[in-house]
Design an enzyme around this catalytic site. Structure first.
Site, PDB file in Angstrom:
ATOM      1  N   TYR B 435       0.809  -1.238   0.000  1.00  0.00           N
ATOM      2  CA  TYR B 435       0.000   0.000   0.000  1.00  0.00           C
ATOM      3  C   TYR B 435       0.830   1.272   0.000  1.00  0.00           C
ATOM      4  CZ  TYR B 435      -0.170  -0.248   5.304  1.00  0.00           C
ATOM      5  OH  TYR B 435       0.080  -0.311   6.634  1.00  0.00           O
ATOM      6  N   GLU B 436       0.145   2.370  -0.181  1.00  0.00           N
ATOM      7  CA  GLU B 436       0.794   3.692  -0.266  1.00  0.00           C
ATOM      8  C   GLU B 436       1.782   3.727  -1.443  1.00  0.00           C
ATOM      9  OE1 GLU B 436      -0.467   5.896   1.962  1.00  0.00           O
ATOM     10  OE2 GLU B 436       0.598   7.474   0.876  1.00  0.00           O
TER      11      GLU B 436
END
Lengths: 248, 589
Positions: B435-436
């Protein structure tokens, strides 16, 4: 009403204590030190009394090396209002501590002095009692409940076989036991405020107290290692062994 | 369940001895009064809180998980109480501005608390982490009215934040976002769309959840230049600040995940809900990107925190587990005596302590970027932060995940058994690589964007710092081996950097083919640099160095002889170019 809370910086309860190679004491270099857990309970109780509106000021006091003021900062972060550090590099014994605290109490005029029942480093369990005797104030040790009013304090004590409740006229000495309360985690704003709260530094001489040790420390050693056990085959053999070991 | 001890000794060493942060804070307006002693007290109490309150509900939270019941999300047992204690303790506003009720501490202190949160309970740590990200975006871009209405409650932790970015068909490529927003007569908007993977999308720990949602206005141009950012609260907020009607911000389902089970990762449906524009129309991605560096640093630190948590269990286990005989020994001994076990532990340790040093370095640069009075210093800091952000995000989460696998391996069969907690760290660490911005995207960002940033100034600045430390290291006997190994690795990195940024080799295919290997190589050299710096500091301290600090000289030697040489093989892998990757046709897969 003011409350005086003596606190002590001790080896952290999770740290491993090691004896100095020359057996002159416990090696405190590079070991985590924290406020004595019983003292933390004392501070928490005092701050709760202040929050309940029964007390106007909580003053923490410690006696020891310069670093001992870490214990004061811990007390200030919980909510004590100011601190007094009586700085000395001597090993200070409970009697000298009690004498210094008696002088501080005379100067500060607290309604109650709340102390931990003992410090977890030497487990002396003497200071509170000695302080009561020196001041001639009533004392209630091992408190598990404290109920403060304007003229008196009712203390439930943990004693062998149950609880005992005492009512003391003020001013009085209370020493705290483990079950009195569960100290809070200091809040971030209070940790930051603690840095700005005043700490007054004094010396034992300011109080005219001689802290020269009266006891002679011979040596400090590790507990002896336990020797290996043996297995017995029958109950009869066990009784024999116990008899020959002088246990029966 | 294993205990967690916050690495306070190491943090204090970094703050005081390696980076002397007090000196930097003294010239940063707003942070002048932050002493190393204050930072140490804050970290000590944060560590106690994490170990005493958050760690005990980490494993139970993983087993129970968050659940959805009639559209309402329930967090696992103990989370609500822990969150209340966290908020009552004032921890949610640690680095937030004082004008909105925060404590205004530097990011350098915040990020170390983030490490502890991640190590003790990542699912929990994501709540305040995302709230902070959302609050920072609002602070940087929203109207004063929105700031006044939302920030005090968000800073206090009474309301939490969530980011509605990803959609089923718009992940790494947000130009494909389909959610829409139509203007209403009162100046607000009707936001419609469905988003997936929304961390902290809904829960029962706080009274309101503030969603920042990417959506398109009716007249928006296609692609990334047509995306706007909207603030959509779960409950509408009345003018007097009290909560009003429920907004149509609904949880479709909870994602079924490999790890971070206690964290409610939601499918969110914005069913014609009311929202307010944050920042300018069609500039939504820019608004999101202003806080991206901070968010990515936070995600990187999650890899570090979990690696340290796993290391602590593994090291304790290795010292107590009697199994196997060392060569020549008559009886079974502790497994810590085996070189292979030590290699696993040292691999973990040489990562965590270097990564923590880089964390402090980068966060301090971020604080300078925000607050330093000299524009030249701010510019230099901004360049270094931009360059190091993908290295930290991807490097820390890749090495961090690998460390949790090693930490599991040290325990043998017990590492695979849930009660020991090691397998949870492996599962929880896995998400941070994804993620990110996936680690592949991070690597692409490093090679394609960051190396060329400002004509290559940041990377030149960085490499010059490494060169300077090597020169210092050569003068110090205890650092000479480490300096020599780093010099060799640096030379390889410089040569590959030139290859990827100049002339015909700087083509996208070549860069993309090299990206993940290059990022790893870059991270290794960076860690080597910090090991050398730490060695020099410990040597300079002499007898004043603590045993914890003195052992760093040997860990640095381990790193430079056993781990850093991997950068050389990565260099030669990169030099094979994109041809081996592109040779077979797509149909042949």
């Amino acid at each position: 009403m003011k409350i005086l809370v003596p606190v002590k910086l001790v080896i952290d309860s999770n740290a491993k204590a090691r004896v100095k190679p020359d057996q002159s004491g416990v090696d405190l270099a590079n070991v985590k030190l924290s406020i004595n857990p019983f003292d933390e309970i004392s501070v928490e109780e005092a701050v709760r009394l202040k929050e309940a509106g029964k007390v106007s000021e909580v003053v923490a006091v410690t006696i020891g090396v310069a670093k001992a003021q870490d214990a004061l900062r811990a007390a200030l972060a919980i909510g004590a209002d100011r601190g007094i550090l009586i700085q000395t590099d001597e090993m200070v014994e409970p009697l000298a501590i009690a004498k210094l605290l008696a002088k501080v109490a005379e100067a500060e005029q607290p309604g109650v002095v709340i102390l931990g029942k003992q410090a977890i480093d030497d487990d002396s369990n003497q200071t509170g009692q000695m302080l009561g005797a020196l001041l001639g104030w009533p004392q209630a040790t091992f408190a598990s409940k404290v109920d403060l009013s304007a003229e008196a304090v009712e203390v439930t004590r943990e004693v062998d076989g149950g609880h005992q409740t005492l009512k003391l006229t003020l001013p009085a000495i209370v020493t705290t036991d483990l079950r009195l309360n569960e100290p809070r985690y200091p809040s971030l704003p209070n940790i930051m405020k603690a840095k700005k709260k005043p700490i007054e530094t004094k010396a034992p001489a300011d109080y005219g107290v001689d802290v020269t040790p009266r006891l002679k420390l011979l040596k400090v050693g590790e507990p002896p290692a336990r020797s290996a056990g043996i297995k017995v085959k029958t109950a009869g053999e066990l009784v024999e062994k116990l008899k020959s070991a002088g246990a029966l | 369940m294993p205990d967690y001890t916050a690495p306070l000794d190491d943090m204090t060493f970094l703050l005081q001895d390696v980076f002397d942060v007090e000196k930097t804070f003294a010239v940063l307006p707003g942070y002048e009064e932050v002493s190393a002693e204050l930072a140490a007290s804050v970290l000590e109490e944060a560590g106690r809180f994490c170990a005493g309150v958050l760690r005990p509900i980490n494993q139970s939270g993983d087993e129970e998980g968050s659940r959805l019941d009639n559209g309402v999300v329930h967090t696992p047992k103990g989370f609500k109480e822990a969150y209340k204690a966290f908020v009552d303790g004032g921890w949610s506003g640690l680095s937030s501005p004082t004008e909105y009720g925060g404590q205004g501490l530097p990011r350098t202190v915040q990020i170390l608390v983030d490490e502890m949160l991640s190590a003790s309970n990542l699912s929990f740590g994501l709540f305040p982490g995302l709230s902070r990200g959302a609050a920072e975006a609002i602070e940087a871009h929203a109207s004063q009215a929105l700031k006044d209405q939302y920030l005090p409650k968000m800073v206090a932790g009474a309301w939490t934040g969530a980011m509605g970015l990803t959609e089923g068909t718009a992940g790494s490529d947000l130009s494909l976002v389909k959610a829409t927003a139509k203007p209403r007569d009162d100046g607000s908007y009707t936001v419609t769309g469905s988003k997936i993977f929304i961390s902290s999308g809904d829960h029962d720990m706080a009274e309101n959840v503030i969603h920042l949602v990417l959506a398109r206005l009716p007249d928006a141009p296609p692609g990334t230049k047509g995306i706007s950012l909207f603030l959509c609260p779960k409950y509408l907020v009345n003018d007097d600040g009290s909560l009003g009607a429920r907004n149509a911000v609904n949880v479709g389902s909870l994602e079924h995940k490999m790890g971070i089970h206690a964290q409610p990762t939601c499918v969110m449906n914005y069913d014609d809900c009311q929202g307010w524009l944050v920042g300018e129309a069609n500039r939504g991605l820019n608004a999101m990107f202003t806080m991206m560096n901070a968010e990515r640093l936070f995600v990187g630190v999650q890899g570090l925190g979990l690696a340290d948590a796993s290391y602590q269990t593994a090291a304790n286990y290795a010292k107590e587990r009697k199994q196997g005989r060392a060569p020549g020994a008559k009886e079974s001994g502790m497994i810590i005596a085996h070189p292979d076990v030590r290699k696993m532990l040292l691999t973990m340790l040489s990562f965590t302590e270097a990564a923590r040093a880089l964390t402090v370095f980068a966060a301090l640069e971020m604080d300078k970027e925000t607050a330093h009075p000299d524009p030249e210093v701010r510019k230099r800091a901004a360049g270094l932060v931009a360059l190091l952000t993908p290295v930290i995000k991807a490097g820390f989460t890749d090495f961090g995940f690998e460390a949790t696998v090693l930490g599991q391996q040290v325990l043998g069969g017990h590492g695979y058994i849930r009660e020991w907690g090691q397998e949870q760290f492996v599962r929880d660490a896995r998400i941070a690589m994804i993620y990110e911005g996936t680690n592949g995207i991070q690597a692409q960002d490093l090679v394609v964007r960051k190396l060329g940033l400002d004509g290559g100034a940041p990377v030149r600045t960085f490499l010059a710092m490494v060169t300077e430390t090597i020169a210092e290291g050569r003068q110090v006997a205890a650092a000479r081996d480490t300096a020599a190994a780093l010099d060799e690795a640096l030379e390889a990195l410089e040569s590959v950097t030139t290859r990827l940024t100049t002339g015909t080799n700087a083509d996208p295919l070549e860069q993309n083919a090299a990206a993940t290997d290059y990022l790893r190589m870059f991270a290794l050299v960076t860690f080597g640099w910090l090991w050398l710096r730490m060695t020099l500091v410990v040597v300079a301290k002499g007898d004043a160095a603590t045993p914890h600090e003195k052992r760093k000289i040997e860990i640095a030697r381990f790193f430079s002889s056993r781990i850093l040489p991997q950068s050389l093989s990565l260099g030669s892998q990169i030099c094979s170019g994109s041809a081996p990757l592109m040779a077979i046709a797509s149909e042949a897969f």
